[in-house]
Design an enzyme around this catalytic site. Structure first.
Site, PDB file in Angstrom:
ATOM      1  N   PRO A 154       2.471  -2.332   1.328  1.00 33.88           N
ATOM      2  CA  PRO A 154       1.506  -1.495   2.024  1.00 33.88           C
ATOM      3  C   PRO A 154       1.029  -0.383   1.094  1.00 33.88           C
ATOM      4  O   PRO A 154       1.824   0.186   0.346  1.00 33.88           O
ATOM      5  CB  PRO A 154       2.306  -0.918   3.189  1.00 33.88           C
ATOM      6  CG  PRO A 154       3.500  -1.795   3.315  1.00 33.88           C
ATOM      7  CD  PRO A 154       3.784  -2.327   1.952  1.00 33.88           C
ATOM      8  N   GLU A 155      -0.255  -0.111   1.121  1.00 34.80           N
ATOM      9  CA  GLU A 155      -0.822   0.944   0.292  1.00 34.80           C
ATOM     10  C   GLU A 155      -1.391   2.033   1.193  1.00 34.80           C
ATOM     11  O   GLU A 155      -1.149   2.023   2.397  1.00 34.80           O
ATOM     12  CB  GLU A 155      -1.888   0.349  -0.643  1.00 34.80           C
ATOM     13  CG  GLU A 155      -1.335  -0.802  -1.484  1.00 34.80           C
ATOM     14  CD  GLU A 155      -2.371  -1.441  -2.402  1.00 34.80           C
ATOM     15  OE1 GLU A 155      -3.286  -0.740  -2.848  1.00 34.80           O
ATOM     16  OE2 GLU A 155      -2.261  -2.653  -2.646  1.00 34.80           O
TER      17      GLU A 155
END
Ligand SMILES: [Zn+2]
Length: 279
Positions: A7-8
């Site tokens: 996840p960014e």
């Protein structure tokens, strides 16, 4: 091969936004699995216990770290790692396998679920949060803090790293990960293998704008769910369909129709157009 899809910023921001129903809720109990998470460290049971009785007052984010403030000096810090999920759910719904931390809010629970256990849950003293090893190294957040071309240009001077490594460096700008690095460099028409020191002032402006654009675009789609990511309400993000180059090797470049190429930089898959991204 290990597929690393983490996840960014847009995914963590999506979690932050969908946690809104937890605001104002009182933590009446905590539970943890006792299993090792990030670096094999177990959830800090003693520090988690200090949250009991506290009310959630604010939901913040810095880069890929989620920060949940309370009306006490303590803040809950969460990093999703690779497969982490942070959910707000009815207490009556069954706990998923791989649930490692639970905050009881009465009717609802906050649950940290992580199959591969690279994620992180910690409690920090808010006044000294920048001393936390994860937060200490972070540069400005790509969305929240002032971050522009002039800043990127200044940081790139003398840097021999590739542009890809440069934008992935959380100390330069916090929040960019492997997917959005490829996307932003494509948007800015810059080849990922180019040296950061070769960035021009105009190129830095374009790159900063491209990072903002790919994040804003992903946020409107609720983030990118390639494998594990879901929002705090369990909803998958829809941005995967809208990625320009990431995971699209052999497909036509959306700008010039040249086939997208895949290469590996520092062990990470990198996608680019050999025609319109200048080396
Ligand atoms: Zn192209």
């Amino acid at each position: 091969m290990l597929i690393t899809v983490m996840p960014e910023l847009p995914e963590v921001e999506t979690v932050r936004r969908t946690l809104a129903p937890a605001l104002g809720a009182r933590i009446i109990g905590v539970w943890d699995s006792g299993k090792g998470l990030h670096m094999g460290r177990k959830p800090p049971r003693g520090k988690l216990a200090r949250l009991v009785g506290a009310t959630i007052t604010k939901l913040r984010r810095h880069g890929k770290y989620l920060l949940i403030d309370t009306d006490t000096p303590s803040t809950l810090l969460v990093h999703l790692g690779m497969t982490g999920r942070f959910l707000i759910t009815a207490k009556s719904s069954p706990r998923a396998k791989h649930t490692h931390v639970v905050l009881d809010l009465g009717e609802r629970e906050l649950r940290f679920v992580d199959a591969r256990r690279f994620g992180q849950v910690d409690v920090v003293d808010r006044a000294r949060e920048r001393e936390h090893e994860g937060l200490a190294v972070l540069g400005p957040d790509a969305l929240v803090d002032g971050f522009d071309g002039a800043y990127l240009f200044a940081r790139s001077r003398g840097k021999q790293a590739t542009l890809k490594a440069f934008v992935l460096d959380q100390g330069v700008v916090a929040g960019v990960g492997n997917i959005y690095a490829s996307e932003a460099l494509w948007r800015a028409k810059l080849r990922p293998t180019r040296r950061a020191s070769r960035l021009t002032a105009a190129g830095a402006d374009t790159l900063a704008a491209a990072i903002h654009e790919v994040f804003d675009r992903a946020l409107t789609k609720g983030g990118t769910s390639l494998r594990d990511f879901v929002a705090a309400n369990g909803v998958e993000g829809l941005n995967a369909e809208y990625l320009w180059v990431y995971d699209r090797s052999g497909e036509p470049c959306p700008r010039c129709k040249t086939k997208i190429r895949r290469t590996v930089l520092q062990g990470r898959a990198t996608y680019y157009c050999p025609t319109c991204q200048t080396p």
